[in-house]
Design a protein around this motif. Structure first.
Motif, PDB file in Angstrom:
ATOM      1  N   MET A  32      62.674  27.267  38.706  1.00  0.00           N
ATOM      2  CA  MET A  32      63.601  26.326  39.349  1.00  0.00           C
ATOM      3  C   MET A  32      64.830  27.072  39.875  1.00  0.00           C
ATOM      4  N   LEU A  33      65.317  28.022  39.098  1.00  0.00           N
ATOM      5  CA  LEU A  33      66.424  28.872  39.552  1.00  0.00           C
ATOM      6  C   LEU A  33      66.012  29.624  40.815  1.00  0.00           C
ATOM      7  N   ASN A  34      64.802  30.160  40.807  1.00  0.00           N
ATOM      8  CA  ASN A  34      64.284  30.872  41.971  1.00  0.00           C
ATOM      9  C   ASN A  34      64.269  29.961  43.195  1.00  0.00           C
ATOM     10  N   GLY A  50      59.194  36.109  44.165  1.00  0.00           N
ATOM     11  CA  GLY A  50      59.477  35.973  42.740  1.00  0.00           C
ATOM     12  C   GLY A  50      58.251  35.891  41.851  1.00  0.00           C
ATOM     13  N   VAL A  51      57.288  35.064  42.207  1.00  0.00           N
ATOM     14  CA  VAL A  51      56.108  34.906  41.355  1.00  0.00           C
ATOM     15  C   VAL A  51      55.276  36.184  41.364  1.00  0.00           C
ATOM     16  N   LEU A  82      61.409  37.857  30.983  1.00  0.00           N
ATOM     17  CA  LEU A  82      60.689  37.856  32.252  1.00  0.00           C
ATOM     18  C   LEU A  82      60.902  36.561  33.032  1.00  0.00           C
ATOM     19  N   ALA A  83      61.077  35.457  32.319  1.00  0.00           N
ATOM     20  CA  ALA A  83      61.284  34.172  32.978  1.00  0.00           C
ATOM     21  C   ALA A  83      62.500  34.193  33.901  1.00  0.00           C
ATOM     22  N   PHE A  84      63.506  34.937  33.514  1.00  0.00           N
ATOM     23  CA  PHE A  84      64.708  35.047  34.341  1.00  0.00           C
ATOM     24  C   PHE A  84      64.747  36.387  35.089  1.00  0.00           C
ATOM     25  N   GLY A  85      64.188  37.417  34.474  1.00  0.00           N
ATOM     26  CA  GLY A  85      64.194  38.743  35.080  1.00  0.00           C
ATOM     27  C   GLY A  85      63.396  38.821  36.370  1.00  0.00           C
ATOM     28  N   VAL A 114      66.325  40.402  38.462  1.00  0.00           N
ATOM     29  CA  VAL A 114      66.252  41.863  38.570  1.00  0.00           C
ATOM     30  C   VAL A 114      65.980  42.312  40.006  1.00  0.00           C
ATOM     31  N   PRO A 115      64.984  41.751  40.705  1.00  0.00           N
ATOM     32  CA  PRO A 115      64.790  42.188  42.099  1.00  0.00           C
ATOM     33  C   PRO A 115      66.016  41.925  42.987  1.00  0.00           C
TER      34      PRO A 115
END
Length: 175
Positions: A88-90, A126-127, A159-162, A166-167
């Protein structure tokens, strides 16, 4: 058949199936359309193509983000609650960056337009970064270290947020 139960084709769920189909089809489109936007020769020698391809990319970014949110809210979390929040953040960040890219293109602020478009492109992947990160972690650790079936282990949460942050952080360092 390859998606987790309840997250692939569901008989009788026309809206959900349509959202999923559009989401997956558009993901393929923007991967290629976005990549073409990065080629300097195309921007320089075919500016009209760049503009129209960019408009399509922005429109599809919103379709992907909104269909992803619809899927998350109607079908639940595929990989746990933390991943749902991360996705959702993405989606929200993707729409924000795509909107800013369009805004600055219209103002002919191409320096800023390019930065926001790059952010949108990175968020669009992202995915992909999620799957890549998970497989690299599992390979490096020779198994699912920090992962649970409920996707609430320390690695799962990171990983859910990274996979989103991170990218984008690496891109910001580059910029």
């Amino acid at each position: 058949a390859v998606l987790p139960a309840g997250h692939g084709y569901n008989h009788g769920d026309t809206a959900g199936n349509l959202a999923l189909g559009v989401h997956l089809l558009m993901a393929v489109f923007v991967t290629f359309a976005g990549s073409l936007q990065l080629v300097p020769a195309i921007r320089g020698k075919a500016p009209r193509f760049h503009r129209w391809n960019g408009r399509a990319f922005i429109a599809v970014a919103f379709v992907i983000a909104l269909s992803g949110l619809f899927i998350a809210f109607t079908r639940g979390a595929v990989a746990g609650t933390y991943m749902a929040i991360g996705n959702m953040l993405n989606a929200v960040l993707l729409m924000l960056c795509a909107g800013q890219a369009l805004r600055f293109a219209r103002k002919k602020r191409f320096d800023l337009h390019g930065r926001w478009a790059l952010r949108a492109f990175v968020l669009m992947l992202g995915v992909f970064f999620y799957r890549l990160g998970m497989m690299l972690w599992f390979a490096a650790n020779q198994g699912p270290v920090g992962h649970t079936e409920a996707f609430d282990g320390p690695f799962d949460i990171a990983l859910a947020f990274g996979h989103v942050l991170v990218p984008v952080a690496i891109l910001e360092l580059y910029l």
